[in-house]
Design an enzyme around this catalytic site. Sequence first.
Site, PDB file in Angstrom:
ATOM      1  N   LYS A  72      31.722  72.382  39.345  1.00  0.00           N
ATOM      2  CA  LYS A  72      31.925  72.365  40.805  1.00  0.00           C
ATOM      3  C   LYS A  72      32.128  70.923  41.253  1.00  0.00           C
ATOM      4  O   LYS A  72      31.378  70.033  40.819  1.00  0.00           O
ATOM      5  CB  LYS A  72      30.703  72.984  41.501  1.00  0.00           C
ATOM      6  CG  LYS A  72      30.859  73.146  43.007  1.00  0.00           C
ATOM      7  CD  LYS A  72      29.624  73.797  43.638  1.00  0.00           C
ATOM      8  CE  LYS A  72      29.817  74.090  45.116  1.00  0.00           C
ATOM      9  NZ  LYS A  72      28.628  74.720  45.729  1.00  0.00           N
ATOM     10  N   SER A 105      29.753  78.736  48.764  1.00  0.00           N
ATOM     11  CA  SER A 105      30.704  77.650  48.622  1.00  0.00           C
ATOM     12  C   SER A 105      31.253  77.484  47.204  1.00  0.00           C
ATOM     13  O   SER A 105      32.293  76.855  47.031  1.00  0.00           O
ATOM     14  CB  SER A 105      30.062  76.335  49.053  1.00  0.00           C
ATOM     15  OG  SER A 105      29.004  75.969  48.184  1.00  0.00           O
ATOM     16  N   SER A 123      25.216  79.973  47.939  1.00  0.00           N
ATOM     17  CA  SER A 123      26.514  79.481  47.468  1.00  0.00           C
ATOM     18  C   SER A 123      26.804  79.717  45.990  1.00  0.00           C
ATOM     19  O   SER A 123      27.929  79.480  45.552  1.00  0.00           O
ATOM     20  CB  SER A 123      26.647  77.985  47.768  1.00  0.00           C
ATOM     21  OG  SER A 123      26.972  77.787  49.118  1.00  0.00           O
TER      22      SER A 123
END
Lengths: 100, 492
Positions: B76, B156, B180
């Site tokens: 990420k 997210s 997330s």
Amino acid sequence: MSLDTRTVRRIAKLARIGIDDAEAEGLARELGGILGWVEQLDEVEIAGVPPMIGTGLAAPRAREDVVTDGTVTGGACREAVLSNAPDRVEAFFTVPKVVE
Amino acid sequence: MAGMTLASARKALEARKISAVELVEAHIGAVDSLDGQLNAFITTSFDRARAAARAADERIAKGEAGLLEGLPLGIKDLFCTEGVRTTAASNILRDFVPPYESTVTANLLKQGAVFLGKLNLDEFAMGSTNLTSAFGGVTNPWRREGSDAKLVPGGSSGGSAAAVAAGLVLGATGTDTGGSIRQPAAYCGVAGVKPTYGRCSRFGVIAFASSLDQAGPMARTLEDCALMLEAMAGFDPKDSTSVDRPVPRYTEALERGVRGLKVGIPKEYRVDGMPPEIDALWEQGIAWLREAGAEPVEVSLPHTKYGLPTYYIAALAEASSNLARYDGVRFGARVPGASLDALYEATRREGFGEEVRRRILMGTYVLSSGYYDAYYLRAQKVRTRIQHDFLAAFEKVDVLLTPTAPSAAFAWDEKPDDPVQVYLNDVFTVPASLAGAPALSLPAGLDRQGLPLGLQLIGRYFDEETLFAAGRVMEKAAGFTHRPAIVAEGLA
């Protein structure tokens, strides 16, 4: 809860985020909506309840009183710190003139 | 290589049926051919990956393989990676190249993992759709039956979930502040684990809300998540909230079973308007655990409905403080101004997207003089009550079972305009985040339109092992072998 645009401009000033008049109106509406929604927390009985600041799972600790920049020595650390500066003069970050 | 997992690829490497170079090349090929449709990657690092794969093959040959030797992962783009651009999906960090490595990614590299690149996310991890990225939204690899509407991957960690689901990587790192990891895992039909707060170091993870942010693994199976978490977790003196206790062998807990385990079913999670399919899947999950010898028990978490507003006050207050560092002076983008204040205001106006600016302003307001007690302090006290709900429940039960999200993935153009409506996606994931408790999501079934749905397990502090054991029972019972419309044939 509604917010006026004057309050929105004051918050934007505190947050150092530039906004124009049209944005201030939209934000007043949106932020007012969020504030109205969070007002339901007023229903919760909180007398005598301590605030939860973190989970408290980690024991507070003090580190050894030594220099901790590890193996980065000889000015290399300075270069690493400055490597992402949007503007610099030699070993310094730059800002607009703040003293007349 | 059909149906490959992190665990099966690891065995194949060990048995020399495949080399790390071949494995990594196959995944690079998948990124090249499919990511144009997904936009899961912000930055690829294929040259580094190829060099790392060659080094991995040498270590395997010498019998020195690490836990994740030669296995291609995605990171990420919120984790700082030394020498590889790290953007947080924000224009303000568009050209930021960290001179240091986050502890979690350093731990993965130490175990031989190969990083293919940096994965897309909501800007600064603020969102539940992955549409707030300055690098464009991510497309969910799943499609509704008979429709080609582009769906959101959740957020997210939407790039992580999409890349794992489509077979571009064998696993990915995510971060979870209010859901997330779990919500995008559910939307994309993969597994994701948010460990106990303090289990994985936050050092080098770009901060959103420091008292909530926690890194975790995302992969196609719980066994793969267990393997990754073993490598990612551990004490780190560089994070003051890191907890110093040994990391268990999570993989050894997987087949422990659930006989005699008490599974709490929180009655407040039966919310109005929840699709009947999600309710049915939840009942199915309860039945799977009961059939395996667990005892379902109804429990009450009375402050559940206050979770979301509490979360948004706490998270936005912390975000406004954390994001004060982006001032256009020491790093990141700068927009010039005649005065220092003008420089700050122009830089932050241009550099941050709409949702990030809105959240900073909201956070600034609740922390400002005259409102601090009414909003921020009150929210912190309600947070204590939410934590106490969980502590009381865990005196009666060993684990909690709930749906992960109140809906399946929705289309890009179905995102509501009202920010509060968007926040409601996190209704089931936020309470565990506030308490700091570990939780996971596993893919458990499909809805009528052929989209994946997830179930969530929430556990006691540092009892990820019970989550893995109970999750594994449901994973086996669900037999989730469905694959998305966009998928690398042979890899996922």
